[in-house]
Structure formats: structure tokens, C-alpha cells
Design a protein around this motif. Structure first.
Motif, PDB file in Angstrom:
ATOM      1  N   GLY A 126      41.115  37.808  22.007  1.00 25.79           N
ATOM      2  CA  GLY A 126      42.263  38.673  22.614  1.00 25.79           C
ATOM      3  C   GLY A 126      42.464  38.340  23.848  1.00 25.79           C
ATOM      4  N   SER A 127      43.423  39.104  24.583  1.00 22.46           N
ATOM      5  CA  SER A 127      43.889  38.798  26.182  1.00 22.46           C
ATOM      6  C   SER A 127      42.756  39.386  26.807  1.00 22.46           C
ATOM      7  N   ASP A 128      42.280  40.337  26.199  1.00 19.99           N
ATOM      8  CA  ASP A 128      40.965  41.012  27.135  1.00 19.99           C
ATOM      9  C   ASP A 128      39.751  40.315  27.116  1.00 19.99           C
ATOM     10  N   THR A 129      39.700  39.235  26.254  1.00 24.27           N
ATOM     11  CA  THR A 129      38.673  38.339  26.160  1.00 24.27           C
ATOM     12  C   THR A 129      38.941  37.076  25.729  1.00 24.27           C
ATOM     13  N   PRO A 130      39.582  36.371  26.556  1.00 30.80           N
ATOM     14  CA  PRO A 130      39.890  35.152  26.173  1.00 30.80           C
ATOM     15  C   PRO A 130      38.897  34.178  26.231  1.00 30.80           C
ATOM     16  N   ALA A 131      38.851  33.269  25.305  1.00 28.47           N
ATOM     17  CA  ALA A 131      37.911  32.342  25.156  1.00 28.47           C
ATOM     18  C   ALA A 131      37.590  31.140  26.398  1.00 28.47           C
ATOM     19  N   GLU A 132      36.660  31.248  27.125  1.00 31.22           N
ATOM     20  CA  GLU A 132      36.528  30.377  28.202  1.00 31.22           C
ATOM     21  C   GLU A 132      35.047  29.773  28.188  1.00 31.22           C
ATOM     22  N   GLU A 133      34.893  28.367  28.192  1.00 30.59           N
ATOM     23  CA  GLU A 133      33.619  27.571  28.114  1.00 30.59           C
ATOM     24  C   GLU A 133      32.785  28.159  29.068  1.00 30.59           C
ATOM     25  N   GLY A 134      31.387  28.458  28.292  1.00 28.01           N
ATOM     26  CA  GLY A 134      30.016  29.187  29.088  1.00 28.01           C
ATOM     27  C   GLY A 134      30.138  30.410  28.831  1.00 28.01           C
ATOM     28  N   MET A 135      31.259  31.189  28.428  1.00 29.16           N
ATOM     29  CA  MET A 135      31.322  32.690  28.096  1.00 29.16           C
ATOM     30  C   MET A 135      30.041  33.081  27.261  1.00 29.16           C
ATOM     31  N   ILE A 136      29.387  34.157  27.052  1.00 26.51           N
ATOM     32  CA  ILE A 136      28.483  34.620  26.245  1.00 26.51           C
ATOM     33  C   ILE A 136      29.145  35.910  25.581  1.00 26.51           C
ATOM     34  N   LEU A 137      29.824  35.856  24.335  1.00 28.90           N
ATOM     35  CA  LEU A 137      30.399  36.982  23.843  1.00 28.90           C
ATOM     36  C   LEU A 137      29.552  37.548  22.640  1.00 28.90           C
ATOM     37  N   ALA A 138      29.844  38.970  22.613  1.00 24.30           N
ATOM     38  CA  ALA A 138      29.045  39.525  21.370  1.00 24.30           C
ATOM     39  C   ALA A 138      29.904  39.676  20.238  1.00 24.30           C
ATOM     40  N   PHE A 139      29.583  39.088  19.053  1.00 22.53           N
ATOM     41  CA  PHE A 139      30.324  38.969  17.709  1.00 22.53           C
ATOM     42  C   PHE A 139      29.679  39.912  16.949  1.00 22.53           C
ATOM     43  N   THR A 140      30.342  41.120  16.127  1.00 23.38           N
ATOM     44  CA  THR A 140      30.085  41.781  15.182  1.00 23.38           C
ATOM     45  C   THR A 140      29.700  41.149  13.747  1.00 23.38           C
TER      46      THR A 140
END
Length: 146
Positions: A90-104
Motif C-alpha cells: 500500500g501507499s502507507d508501506t511502499p516496497a523499498e529495498e532493504g525494508m523489513i516488513l511484517a507479513f501476516t
């Protein structure tokens, strides 16, 4: 003088630790915020290899251990790399290299993933442990054992 208790299975341990990579850079440390870790040996919070390093130590002991990838966080598994559509971000969490995101996950638990590459409409996400494939130095200071 009271006898110091050795760490064994089911011991409650309070310790400071530093994890360092082979190049000496810090990967994790309880000293940064001066918040020691508390754990019970055998509760599954540490791998067997990390726990084996602690067995037999006593309050006040300081020790350093070097663990190969297979003893620490394992080797990277190519099956843990996924390609996702950029539209899933989403626009609130755009994918950027190096980001660590939590996936449900389907069971409701969360799994961290590292965005490795963003190209066109595809995002490459790596679900391997960030320290997989690394030689780790595990420095410990035992603060208490019960």
C-alpha cells in the motif's frame, strides 16, 4: 559464601549478550539499551547451539563463542524467497529495498521479510533470517542463574 549455580536445563538466566558478524560489526546487543535478556534454558527462545554455549556457566562468567551458520541461524534457503506483485504493497508501506516488513501468515502469526529488490511490478521478499549464512560471535555476560 554461597555457591554459584551452573546453568543447566530449565535454569532461569539473566544475561547481557552481543552478537557480532565475522567482520566485527554488531548484529544485536542487549547493552545498547542496557536491558539484559531473561530466558529459561530449554524454552525454545534460543537455538540448541546457543543454549549449549551457556550450559555450565555461572553468575559473573563472561565468555565468547563463534558459531558457524549451521549452528546459529542456518543457511539461506532459496525456497524462502518470494516474488510478490507491487500492488500488494500500500501507499502507507511502499516496497523499498532493504525494508523489513511484517507479513501476516494464514494462522495469524507475523513473519518478517526483507525487501531485496523492487523491479517493475515485482517485489522480491526474502523470508530467511537476516543473519542466515553468517558466522556469528556470541559474547555473553551471565548476570544471574536460578
Amino acid at each position: 559464601m554461597t555457591e554459584l549455580v551452573e546453568i543447566k536445563q530449565n535454569s532461569e538466566v539473566v544475561l547481557h549478550f552481543d552478537l557480532k558478524l565475522a567482520d566485527g560489526s554488531a548484529a544485536d546487543s542487549t547493552r545498547v539499551n542496557d536491558k539484559p535478556a531473561k530466558l529459561v534454558i530449554g524454552d525454545g527462545n534460543l537455538t540448541q547451539s546457543f543454549e549449549n554455549c551457556l550450559l555450565g556457566l555461572k553468575t559473573g562468567d563472561k565468555k565468547s563463542f563463534t558459531l558457524n551458520p549451521d549452528e546459529a541461524f542456518g543457511q539461506p534457503n532459496p525456497d524462502n524467497i518470494y516474488y510478490m506483485e507491487k500492488s500488494k504493497f500500500g501507499s502507507d508501506t511502499p516496497a523499498e529495498e532493504g525494508m523489513i516488513l511484517a507479513f501476516t501468515q494464514p494462522d495469524g502469526s507475523e513473519l518478517p521479510g526483507i525487501v531485496r529488490e523492487v523491479g517493475g511490478e515485482s517485489v522480491t521478499v526474502d523470508f530467511n533470517h537476516p543473519l542466515a549464512g553468517q558466522v556469528i560471535t556470541f559474547d555473553v555476560e551471565i548476570l544471574s542463574v536460578n
